[in-house]
Design a protein around this motif. Sequence first.
Motif, PDB file in Angstrom:
ATOM      1  N   PRO A  37       0.802  -1.237   0.000  1.00 40.88           N
ATOM      2  CA  PRO A  37       0.000   0.000   0.000  1.00 40.88           C
ATOM      3  C   PRO A  37       0.826   1.275   0.000  1.00 40.88           C
ATOM      4  N   TRP A  38       1.932   1.271   0.738  1.00 45.19           N
ATOM      5  CA  TRP A  38       2.719   2.501   0.836  1.00 45.19           C
ATOM      6  C   TRP A  38       3.416   2.866  -0.471  1.00 45.19           C
ATOM      7  N   LEU A  39       3.527   1.907  -1.388  1.00 46.29           N
ATOM      8  CA  LEU A  39       4.217   2.170  -2.646  1.00 46.29           C
ATOM      9  C   LEU A  39       3.292   2.184  -3.855  1.00 46.29           C
ATOM     10  N   SER A  40       2.113   1.586  -3.717  1.00 46.84           N
ATOM     11  CA  SER A  40       1.206   1.467  -4.867  1.00 46.84           C
ATOM     12  C   SER A  40       0.826   2.817  -5.473  1.00 46.84           C
ATOM     13  N   GLY A  41       0.744   3.847  -4.667  1.00 50.66           N
ATOM     14  CA  GLY A  41       0.379   5.157  -5.188  1.00 50.66           C
ATOM     15  C   GLY A  41       1.463   5.819  -6.006  1.00 50.66           C
ATOM     16  N   PHE A  42       2.662   5.256  -5.989  1.00 53.65           N
ATOM     17  CA  PHE A  42       3.785   5.852  -6.701  1.00 53.65           C
ATOM     18  C   PHE A  42       3.914   5.389  -8.144  1.00 53.65           C
ATOM     19  N   THR A  43       3.142   4.392  -8.547  1.00 50.30           N
ATOM     20  CA  THR A  43       3.343   3.828  -9.879  1.00 50.30           C
ATOM     21  C   THR A  43       3.127   4.834 -11.005  1.00 50.30           C
ATOM     22  N   GLU A  44       2.195   5.774 -10.828  1.00 55.78           N
ATOM     23  CA  GLU A  44       1.922   6.759 -11.874  1.00 55.78           C
ATOM     24  C   GLU A  44       2.576   8.108 -11.588  1.00 55.78           C
ATOM     25  N   ARG A  45       3.236   8.209 -10.482  1.00 55.72           N
ATOM     26  CA  ARG A  45       3.895   9.457 -10.109  1.00 55.72           C
ATOM     27  C   ARG A  45       5.289   9.504 -10.739  1.00 55.72           C
ATOM     28  N   PRO A  46       5.656  10.613 -11.380  1.00 52.89           N
ATOM     29  CA  PRO A  46       6.981  10.699 -12.014  1.00 52.89           C
ATOM     30  C   PRO A  46       8.104  10.514 -10.996  1.00 52.89           C
ATOM     31  N   LEU A  47       9.011   9.586 -11.280  1.00 53.19           N
ATOM     32  CA  LEU A  47      10.174   9.379 -10.413  1.00 53.19           C
ATOM     33  C   LEU A  47      11.266  10.363 -10.825  1.00 53.19           C
ATOM     34  N   ALA A  48      11.233  10.744 -12.093  1.00 56.65           N
ATOM     35  CA  ALA A  48      12.207  11.695 -12.612  1.00 56.65           C
ATOM     36  C   ALA A  48      11.619  12.329 -13.869  1.00 56.65           C
ATOM     37  N   THR A  49      12.046  13.541 -14.156  1.00 59.16           N
ATOM     38  CA  THR A  49      11.605  14.224 -15.369  1.00 59.16           C
ATOM     39  C   THR A  49      12.832  14.636 -16.163  1.00 59.16           C
ATOM     40  N   LEU A  50      12.868  14.210 -17.408  1.00 58.05           N
ATOM     41  CA  LEU A  50      14.000  14.531 -18.270  1.00 58.05           C
ATOM     42  C   LEU A  50      13.634  15.687 -19.197  1.00 58.05           C
ATOM     43  N   THR A  51      14.549  16.591 -19.370  1.00 61.72           N
ATOM     44  CA  THR A  51      14.317  17.727 -20.259  1.00 61.72           C
ATOM     45  C   THR A  51      15.545  17.923 -21.145  1.00 61.72           C
ATOM     46  N   THR A  52      15.322  18.125 -22.428  1.00 67.79           N
ATOM     47  CA  THR A  52      16.428  18.371 -23.348  1.00 67.79           C
ATOM     48  C   THR A  52      15.916  19.189 -24.525  1.00 67.79           C
ATOM     49  N   ARG A  53      16.837  19.608 -25.372  1.00 65.46           N
ATOM     50  CA  ARG A  53      16.447  20.417 -26.538  1.00 65.46           C
ATOM     51  C   ARG A  53      17.345  20.068 -27.712  1.00 65.46           C
ATOM     52  N   PHE A  54      16.727  19.978 -28.883  1.00 66.48           N
ATOM     53  CA  PHE A  54      17.486  19.662 -30.096  1.00 66.48           C
ATOM     54  C   PHE A  54      16.934  20.478 -31.249  1.00 66.48           C
ATOM     55  N   PRO A  55      17.804  21.006 -32.121  1.00 60.93           N
ATOM     56  CA  PRO A  55      17.329  21.803 -33.261  1.00 60.93           C
ATOM     57  C   PRO A  55      16.535  20.919 -34.224  1.00 60.93           C
ATOM     58  N   PRO A  56      15.227  21.090 -34.346  1.00 62.05           N
ATOM     59  CA  PRO A  56      14.387  20.265 -35.216  1.00 62.05           C
ATOM     60  C   PRO A  56      14.864  20.241 -36.669  1.00 62.05           C
ATOM     61  N   GLU A  57      15.447  21.353 -37.126  1.00 64.85           N
ATOM     62  CA  GLU A  57      15.864  21.424 -38.531  1.00 64.85           C
ATOM     63  C   GLU A  57      16.965  20.414 -38.859  1.00 64.85           C
ATOM     64  N   ARG A  58      17.773  20.024 -37.866  1.00 68.14           N
ATOM     65  CA  ARG A  58      18.837  19.043 -38.107  1.00 68.14           C
ATOM     66  C   ARG A  58      18.241  17.687 -38.459  1.00 68.14           C
ATOM     67  N   LEU A  59      17.133  17.361 -37.807  1.00 67.88           N
ATOM     68  CA  LEU A  59      16.481  16.081 -38.087  1.00 67.88           C
ATOM     69  C   LEU A  59      15.816  16.118 -39.452  1.00 67.88           C
ATOM     70  N   GLU A  60      15.182  17.237 -39.731  1.00 63.50           N
ATOM     71  CA  GLU A  60      14.470  17.373 -41.008  1.00 63.50           C
ATOM     72  C   GLU A  60      15.427  17.253 -42.188  1.00 63.50           C
ATOM     73  N   ALA A  61      16.701  17.632 -41.988  1.00 66.77           N
ATOM     74  CA  ALA A  61      17.681  17.611 -43.078  1.00 66.77           C
ATOM     75  C   ALA A  61      18.241  16.221 -43.366  1.00 66.77           C
ATOM     76  N   LEU A  62      17.956  15.243 -42.495  1.00 67.46           N
ATOM     77  CA  LEU A  62      18.483  13.890 -42.709  1.00 67.46           C
ATOM     78  C   LEU A  62      17.850  13.234 -43.935  1.00 67.46           C
ATOM     79  N   SER A  63      18.701  12.608 -44.741  1.00 69.59           N
ATOM     80  CA  SER A  63      18.212  11.860 -45.906  1.00 69.59           C
ATOM     81  C   SER A  63      17.895  10.436 -45.468  1.00 69.59           C
ATOM     82  N   LEU A  64      17.138   9.712 -46.279  1.00 64.96           N
ATOM     83  CA  LEU A  64      16.776   8.334 -45.966  1.00 64.96           C
ATOM     84  C   LEU A  64      18.041   7.494 -45.784  1.00 64.96           C
TER      85      LEU A  64
END
Length: 197
Positions: free
Chosen positions: A87-114
């Motif tokens: 019971p003491w842990l069951s409420g934690f299953t949907e609670r974030p244990l950690a939050t990751l944040t990052t940033r990447f220039p979207p245009e770099r991905l768009e420029a990739l060829s197949l």
Amino acid sequence: MPRHPLAPLLGSSFIVLLLALPAAAWELDPERSSVAATIVQLAPEGPIPRQHEVRRLSGTAEADGTLRLPLRLAQSDVVERLGPLPPWLSGFTERPLATLTTRFPPERLEALSLGESLVEVLELSVASGNATRNEPLAVRFTRESPDRIRVTNAERVALDGQALMADPTLRSILLLLGYEQIGDEVPVSLDAVLVRQ
């Protein structure tokens, strides 16, 4: 490779970075995005490596490429391995244990060829409890189709096992899984897929 329930927090970082790459036009495919971790249990009979996994990674990049990815216990294989939680842990299953944040220039991905790949070092911010740490993560992006990009770690990544055991929440989960002592390194690997919305 062993999959660790805490891998989300650790390896979870990688996944978060990958998701952050594309702008609002890209999102992670939960069915094909996961992070695996290998925890070495230090037992009387010797070291025993075990695999754990954090599945169903999901997140959508904002227009500027910023991605925030909360990692929950329910995404790991912990609940499956332990069965009904106390019971003491069951409420934690949907609670974030950690939050990751990052940033990447979207245009770099768009420029990739197949079939083309791109390796980028992303700055990853991991917030867990009252602590936030920043670390660089080398990620490889490979365009598999016009609407799909695979994301993997570009080099070996290992989390600090002792730092994991020092985190009260993570330590509690590790103890539930039977890990009283673990190795100094917890190797993690990322395998995620970004799809166009």
